[in-house]
Design a protein around this motif. Structure first.
Motif, mmCIF file in Angstrom:
data_model
loop_
_atom_site.group_PDB
_atom_site.id
_atom_site.type_symbol
_atom_site.label_atom_id
_atom_site.label_comp_id
_atom_site.label_asym_id
_atom_site.label_seq_id
_atom_site.Cartn_x
_atom_site.Cartn_y
_atom_site.Cartn_z
ATOM 1 N N GLY A 101 0.802 -1.211 0.000
ATOM 2 C CA GLY A 101 0.000 0.000 0.000
ATOM 3 C C GLY A 101 0.834 1.259 0.000
ATOM 4 O O GLY A 101 2.038 1.229 -0.262
ATOM 5 N N GLY A 102 0.208 2.370 0.325
ATOM 6 C CA GLY A 102 0.905 3.643 0.369
ATOM 7 C C GLY A 102 1.491 3.908 1.729
ATOM 8 O O GLY A 102 1.262 3.162 2.673
ATOM 9 N N GLY A 103 2.256 4.949 1.829
ATOM 10 C CA GLY A 103 2.875 5.314 3.086
ATOM 11 C C GLY A 103 4.377 5.219 3.020
ATOM 12 O O GLY A 103 4.946 4.666 2.081
ATOM 13 N N SER A 104 4.997 5.746 4.050
ATOM 14 C CA SER A 104 6.454 5.740 4.098
ATOM 15 C C SER A 104 6.987 4.333 4.321
ATOM 16 O O SER A 104 6.514 3.611 5.203
ATOM 17 N N LEU A 105 7.992 3.963 3.569
ATOM 18 C CA LEU A 105 8.598 2.644 3.724
ATOM 19 C C LEU A 105 9.402 2.547 5.017
ATOM 20 O O LEU A 105 9.851 1.472 5.378
ATOM 21 N N ARG A 106 9.568 3.674 5.697
ATOM 22 C CA ARG A 106 10.308 3.683 6.962
ATOM 23 C C ARG A 106 9.413 3.402 8.167
ATOM 24 O O ARG A 106 9.903 3.305 9.282
ATOM 25 N N LEU A 107 8.112 3.294 7.937
ATOM 26 C CA LEU A 107 7.157 3.112 9.025
ATOM 27 C C LEU A 107 6.620 1.688 9.066
ATOM 28 O O LEU A 107 6.236 1.126 8.038
ATOM 29 N N GLU A 108 6.528 1.139 10.260
ATOM 30 C CA GLU A 108 6.068 -0.242 10.426
ATOM 31 C C GLU A 108 4.666 -0.459 9.898
ATOM 32 O O GLU A 108 4.377 -1.500 9.296
ATOM 33 N N ASN A 109 3.781 0.500 10.135
ATOM 34 C CA ASN A 109 2.386 0.267 9.772
ATOM 35 C C ASN A 109 2.132 0.337 8.272
ATOM 36 O O ASN A 109 1.003 0.138 7.823
ATOM 37 N N THR A 110 3.152 0.598 7.490
ATOM 38 C CA THR A 110 3.034 0.556 6.028
ATOM 39 C C THR A 110 3.080 -0.882 5.517
ATOM 40 O O THR A 110 2.653 -1.162 4.406
ATOM 41 N N TYR A 111 3.582 -1.789 6.329
ATOM 42 C CA TYR A 111 3.826 -3.164 5.906
ATOM 43 C C TYR A 111 2.673 -4.080 6.301
ATOM 44 O O TYR A 111 2.072 -3.911 7.359
ATOM 45 N N ASP A 112 2.420 -5.069 5.470
ATOM 46 C CA ASP A 112 1.296 -5.986 5.680
ATOM 47 C C ASP A 112 1.703 -7.317 6.306
ATOM 48 O O ASP A 112 0.917 -7.920 7.039
ATOM 49 N N TYR A 113 2.871 -7.788 5.960
ATOM 50 C CA TYR A 113 3.298 -9.110 6.415
ATOM 51 C C TYR A 113 4.681 -9.008 7.071
ATOM 52 O O TYR A 113 5.540 -8.248 6.600
ATOM 53 N N TRP A 114 4.873 -9.829 8.102
ATOM 54 C CA TRP A 114 6.117 -9.807 8.875
ATOM 55 C C TRP A 114 6.632 -11.215 9.096
ATOM 56 O O TRP A 114 5.849 -12.157 9.261
ATOM 57 N N GLY A 115 7.959 -11.338 9.125
ATOM 58 C CA GLY A 115 8.570 -12.588 9.515
ATOM 59 C C GLY A 115 8.694 -12.676 11.026
ATOM 60 O O GLY A 115 8.346 -11.734 11.744
ATOM 61 N N GLN A 116 9.204 -13.806 11.487
ATOM 62 C CA GLN A 116 9.337 -14.050 12.923
ATOM 63 C C GLN A 116 10.623 -13.477 13.497
ATOM 64 O O GLN A 116 10.751 -13.359 14.724
ATOM 65 N N GLY A 117 11.560 -13.141 12.651
ATOM 66 C CA GLY A 117 12.800 -12.531 13.112
ATOM 67 C C GLY A 117 13.955 -13.509 13.208
ATOM 68 O O GLY A 117 13.759 -14.710 13.396
ATOM 69 N N THR A 118 15.157 -12.967 13.083
ATOM 70 C CA THR A 118 16.379 -13.746 13.243
ATOM 71 C C THR A 118 17.353 -12.948 14.089
ATOM 72 O O THR A 118 17.507 -11.735 13.898
ATOM 73 N N GLN A 119 17.993 -13.612 15.031
ATOM 74 C CA GLN A 119 18.877 -12.932 15.980
ATOM 75 C C GLN A 119 20.241 -12.673 15.356
ATOM 76 O O GLN A 119 20.850 -13.577 14.783
ATOM 77 N N VAL A 120 20.703 -11.454 15.513
ATOM 78 C CA VAL A 120 22.061 -11.070 15.110
ATOM 79 C C VAL A 120 22.761 -10.542 16.348
ATOM 80 O O VAL A 120 22.273 -9.602 16.989
ATOM 81 N N THR A 121 23.888 -11.150 16.682
ATOM 82 C CA THR A 121 24.642 -10.749 17.860
ATOM 83 C C THR A 121 26.073 -10.441 17.449
ATOM 84 O O THR A 121 26.733 -11.266 16.816
ATOM 85 N N ILE A 122 26.522 -9.245 17.809
ATOM 86 C CA ILE A 122 27.868 -8.819 17.482
ATOM 87 C C ILE A 122 28.683 -8.783 18.769
ATOM 88 O O ILE A 122 28.308 -8.088 19.724
ATOM 89 N N SER A 123 29.787 -9.506 18.772
ATOM 90 C CA SER A 123 30.663 -9.508 19.942
ATOM 91 C C SER A 123 31.816 -8.542 19.716
ATOM 92 O O SER A 123 32.373 -8.457 18.632
ATOM 93 N N SER A 124 32.141 -7.815 20.774
ATOM 94 C CA SER A 124 33.213 -6.812 20.660
ATOM 95 C C SER A 124 34.547 -7.370 21.118
ATOM 96 O O SER A 124 34.624 -8.454 21.658
#
Length: 124
Positions: A101-124
């Motif tokens: 749909g319309g709206g800013s691509l930087r905003l969450e509510n512009t999106y219709d479908y979401w994945g479950q997520g994947t963890q990214v961990t950076i060690s210093s």
């Protein structure tokens, strides 16, 4: 049923690289824009990058510009996030999202479908 499945997350040292993938199923996403968001512990989810339907236009958060690259393969219904020069501040759960749909691509509510997520961990 529409599904988005992220992969490619993991543990990497600061300065390293990771490539995230997000494969969609249940429908074709060639007419959708696609994006990546992330949520660090104790923080709200934030925009990372987005790409238009053809893949010719990309948008990035200032914090990742020059280090991350978003791309897509419409034949594979997949969006990618190449992450280089990773920093501890990049540690988060990364989510892919798809919208039409319309709206800013930087905003969450512009999106219709979401994945479950994947963890990214950076060690210093």
């Amino acid at each position: 049923q529409v599904q988005l499945v992220e992969s490619g997350g993991g543990l990497v040292q600061a300065g390293g690289s990771l490539r995230l993938s997000c494969a969609g199923s249940g429908r074709t996403f060639s007419n959708h824009f696609m994006g990546w968001f992330r949520q660090a512990p104790g923080k709200e989810r934030e925009f990372v990058a987005a790409i238009n339907r053809s893949g010719g236009i990309q948008f990035y958060a200032d914090s990742v510009k020059g280090r991350f690259t978003i791309s897509r393969n419409n034949a594979k219904n997949t969006v990618y996030l190449q992450m280089n020069s990773l920093q501890s501040e990049d540690t988060a759960v990364y989510y892919c999202a798809v919208g039409s749909g319309g709206g800013s691509l930087r905003l969450e509510n512009t999106y219709d479908y979401w994945g479950q997520g994947t963890q990214v961990t950076i060690s210093s």
